[in-house]
Design a protein around this motif. Structure first.
Motif, PDB file in Angstrom:
ATOM      1  N   ALA A   1      32.856  63.005 -10.087  1.00 13.19           N
ATOM      2  CA  ALA A   1      33.111  62.491  -8.736  1.00 13.19           C
ATOM      3  C   ALA A   1      34.021  61.270  -8.757  1.00 13.19           C
ATOM      4  O   ALA A   1      34.792  61.060  -7.813  1.00 13.19           O
ATOM      5  CB  ALA A   1      31.789  62.151  -8.049  1.00 13.19           C
ATOM      6  N   ASN A   2      33.952  60.466  -9.826  1.00 13.56           N
ATOM      7  CA  ASN A   2      34.767  59.251  -9.872  1.00 13.56           C
ATOM      8  C   ASN A   2      36.231  59.530 -10.220  1.00 13.56           C
ATOM      9  O   ASN A   2      37.019  58.602 -10.373  1.00 13.56           O
ATOM     10  CB  ASN A   2      34.167  58.224 -10.831  1.00 13.56           C
ATOM     11  CG  ASN A   2      34.114  58.698 -12.264  1.00 13.56           C
ATOM     12  OD1 ASN A   2      34.637  59.752 -12.610  1.00 13.56           O
ATOM     13  ND2 ASN A   2      33.469  57.917 -13.117  1.00 13.56           N
ATOM     14  N   GLN A   3      36.603  60.800 -10.332  1.00 12.59           N
ATOM     15  CA  GLN A   3      38.003  61.176 -10.528  1.00 12.59           C
ATOM     16  C   GLN A   3      38.597  61.827  -9.271  1.00 12.59           C
ATOM     17  O   GLN A   3      39.662  62.429  -9.326  1.00 12.59           O
ATOM     18  CB  GLN A   3      38.133  62.115 -11.729  1.00 12.59           C
ATOM     19  CG  GLN A   3      37.836  61.423 -13.055  1.00 12.59           C
ATOM     20  CD  GLN A   3      37.763  62.352 -14.249  1.00 12.59           C
ATOM     21  OE1 GLN A   3      37.067  62.058 -15.231  1.00 12.59           O
ATOM     22  NE2 GLN A   3      38.463  63.455 -14.197  1.00 12.59           N
ATOM     23  N   LEU A   4      37.912  61.646  -8.163  1.00 12.14           N
ATOM     24  CA  LEU A   4      38.368  62.184  -6.890  1.00 12.14           C
ATOM     25  C   LEU A   4      38.414  61.092  -5.833  1.00 12.14           C
ATOM     26  O   LEU A   4      37.642  60.134  -5.892  1.00 12.14           O
ATOM     27  CB  LEU A   4      37.421  63.286  -6.404  1.00 12.14           C
ATOM     28  CG  LEU A   4      37.298  64.549  -7.255  1.00 12.14           C
ATOM     29  CD1 LEU A   4      36.149  65.399  -6.735  1.00 12.14           C
ATOM     30  CD2 LEU A   4      38.600  65.339  -7.256  1.00 12.14           C
ATOM     31  N   ILE A   5      39.328  61.255  -4.865  1.00 13.88           N
ATOM     32  CA  ILE A   5      39.351  60.421  -3.671  1.00 13.88           C
ATOM     33  C   ILE A   5      39.497  61.348  -2.470  1.00 13.88           C
ATOM     34  O   ILE A   5      39.876  62.513  -2.602  1.00 13.88           O
ATOM     35  CB  ILE A   5      40.502  59.392  -3.684  1.00 13.88           C
ATOM     36  CG1 ILE A   5      41.866  60.099  -3.670  1.00 13.88           C
ATOM     37  CG2 ILE A   5      40.388  58.454  -4.871  1.00 13.88           C
ATOM     38  CD1 ILE A   5      43.049  59.164  -3.447  1.00 13.88           C
ATOM     39  N   ALA A   6      39.194  60.833  -1.294  1.00 11.95           N
ATOM     40  CA  ALA A   6      39.420  61.605  -0.072  1.00 11.95           C
ATOM     41  C   ALA A   6      40.914  61.825   0.122  1.00 11.95           C
ATOM     42  O   ALA A   6      41.724  60.915  -0.064  1.00 11.95           O
ATOM     43  CB  ALA A   6      38.835  60.868   1.120  1.00 11.95           C
ATOM     44  N   LYS A   7      41.293  63.040   0.463  1.00 11.81           N
ATOM     45  CA  LYS A   7      42.710  63.330   0.699  1.00 11.81           C
ATOM     46  C   LYS A   7      43.147  62.724   2.037  1.00 11.81           C
ATOM     47  O   LYS A   7      42.560  63.041   3.073  1.00 11.81           O
ATOM     48  CB  LYS A   7      42.961  64.839   0.727  1.00 11.81           C
ATOM     49  CG  LYS A   7      44.443  65.203   0.908  1.00 11.81           C
ATOM     50  CD  LYS A   7      44.670  66.691   0.991  1.00 11.81           C
ATOM     51  CE  LYS A   7      44.465  67.255   2.371  1.00 11.81           C
ATOM     52  NZ  LYS A   7      45.489  66.805   3.354  1.00 11.81           N
ATOM     53  N   PRO A   8      44.151  61.861   2.030  1.00  6.13           N
ATOM     54  CA  PRO A   8      44.665  61.363   3.304  1.00  6.13           C
ATOM     55  C   PRO A   8      45.133  62.511   4.188  1.00  6.13           C
ATOM     56  O   PRO A   8      45.767  63.462   3.702  1.00  6.13           O
ATOM     57  CB  PRO A   8      45.839  60.470   2.882  1.00  6.13           C
ATOM     58  CG  PRO A   8      45.510  60.045   1.479  1.00  6.13           C
ATOM     59  CD  PRO A   8      44.824  61.229   0.879  1.00  6.13           C
ATOM     60  N   ALA A   9      44.836  62.426   5.468  1.00  4.60           N
ATOM     61  CA  ALA A   9      45.148  63.522   6.381  1.00  4.60           C
ATOM     62  C   ALA A   9      46.639  63.823   6.451  1.00  4.60           C
ATOM     63  O   ALA A   9      47.040  64.970   6.687  1.00  4.60           O
ATOM     64  CB  ALA A   9      44.617  63.192   7.776  1.00  4.60           C
ATOM     65  N   GLY A  10      47.462  62.799   6.226  1.00  9.28           N
ATOM     66  CA  GLY A  10      48.903  62.978   6.344  1.00  9.28           C
ATOM     67  C   GLY A  10      49.582  63.591   5.142  1.00  9.28           C
ATOM     68  O   GLY A  10      50.794  63.837   5.171  1.00  9.28           O
ATOM     69  N   LEU A  11      48.839  63.845   4.067  1.00  8.57           N
ATOM     70  CA  LEU A  11      49.420  64.465   2.881  1.00  8.57           C
ATOM     71  C   LEU A  11      49.242  65.972   2.938  1.00  8.57           C
ATOM     72  O   LEU A  11      48.149  66.474   3.208  1.00  8.57           O
ATOM     73  CB  LEU A  11      48.750  63.943   1.600  1.00  8.57           C
ATOM     74  CG  LEU A  11      48.977  62.494   1.187  1.00  8.57           C
ATOM     75  CD1 LEU A  11      48.365  62.247  -0.191  1.00  8.57           C
ATOM     76  CD2 LEU A  11      50.444  62.126   1.185  1.00  8.57           C
ATOM     77  N   SER A  12      50.305  66.705   2.656  1.00  6.54           N
ATOM     78  CA  SER A  12      50.192  68.151   2.535  1.00  6.54           C
ATOM     79  C   SER A  12      49.377  68.487   1.285  1.00  6.54           C
ATOM     80  O   SER A  12      49.212  67.661   0.376  1.00  6.54           O
ATOM     81  CB  SER A  12      51.576  68.785   2.420  1.00  6.54           C
ATOM     82  OG  SER A  12      52.171  68.441   1.173  1.00  6.54           O
TER      83      SER A  12
END
Length: 308
Positions: A108-119
């Motif tokens: 889990a510590n190798q993930l972040i929430a994907k910003p909505a503006g990124l494809s």
């Protein structure tokens, strides 16, 4: 889906050793997240690993999976994971050569929430080049008004390095082929053609000297930087590790910047438009050999991405 698919190779070699394997969808262990992958970038370092050229520095068992970059949707949670929920959109990285797949489990510590503006394509190919560029720039500690030379300045990592340097008010000498002159100039970079006579062209472009050097290509540039008298603690390579140890220069890359904080910062810069991050091409997972054929030509501006 009860079955997952992933890129594999059983022996070292060219892109012909790559194939697609099917296996049960993995279960996340405690602290891990199962991601249904929407996009996974490919990188030149994977060619070196798959060919066996990097086996001493990055050993690993065969058969092997492939890939570090990924973005997708959370499909399962291991015990103790509270940062994410099923259905969350995420981006991040795997250190187990496993991201080029339909499903992958990662801590889990190798993930972040994907910003909505990124494809999906951008999010799924961001990690390696973003972390590498961030680390390379940080290693030479550039100051406003200084002059920094960058080899392979028009490549995937180079395109981010030159932008990060320009954001710091640095004068950038971009070493690349003459075909890239206009592209580099568009970013405010001084193009310098590689090849015979490079040292003289660097002197002409920076008669008052070069303050730091970032090598993204190979050992000849480290030796050139040392010969020009650039302080060795302000010379960094992301590729020539043995030569860096011999010459006493830095060799910092993605490993040194593989944190959530760095990935979040770089994702926000791309989402905001402060950093340009072009996508050159996308391929379905089963066309992975074709994707690497394009990458090996080394003529693309932007990332090549697999879409599982």
């Amino acid at each position: 889906m009860s079955q997952a698919r992933a890129v594999r190779f059983d022996e070292y070699g060219g892109r012909e050793v790559l194939y697609i394997a099917e296996f049960p969808v993995p279960e996340p262990a405690p602290g891990e997240v199962l991601v249904q992958v929407r996009a996974a970038g490919i990188n030149p370092g994977e060619i070196a690993i798959r060919s066996g050229a990097m086996r001493e520095r990055f050993p690993g068992p065969l058969p092997s999976g492939q890939g570090s970059d990924l973005a997708g949707v959370v499909a399962g949670l291991g015990e103790g994971v509270t940062d994410f929920a099923i259905g969350d959109e995420v981006l991040g990285f795997s250190w187990k050569r496993s991201s080029q797949a339909t499903h992958v489990v990662v801590p889990a510590n190798q993930l972040i929430a994907k910003p909505a503006g990124l494809s999906w394509e951008t999010a799924g190919s961001l990690y390696v080049v973003a972390a590498t560029a961030y680390a390379a720039v940080r290693a030479v500690d550039p100051k406003p008004g200084e002059t920094v030379a960058v080899s392979a300045a028009a490549g995937g990592v180079g395109s981010l390095v030159i932008q990060l340097l320009r954001m710091r008010g640095v004068r950038v000498l971009g070493i690349a082929s003459a075909a890239n002159d206009g592209w580099l100039t568009g970013y405010g970079v001084v193009p310098v053609r590689y090849g015979d006579g490079l040292a003289d062209r660097l002197t002409a472009a920076a008669p008052d000297g070069i303050d730091a050097f970032i090598d993204l290509f190979g050992p000849q540039y480290l030796r050139l930087a040392v010969e020009r008298g650039i302080p060795r603690d302000r010379i960094n390579t992301i590729i020539s590790f043995a030569e860096a140890a011999e010459l006493g220069t830095k060799a910092e890359g993605s490993i040194e910047a593989s944190t959530r904080e760095v990935l979040s910062e770089m994702a926000e810069l791309v989402e905001s438009g402060k950093l340009e991050f072009p996508i050159a091409a996308t391929f379905p997972l089963d066309k992975v050999r074709d994707a690497f054929a394009v990458l090996e030509q080394r003529h693309t501006h932007g990332k090549i991405v697999l879409i599982p």
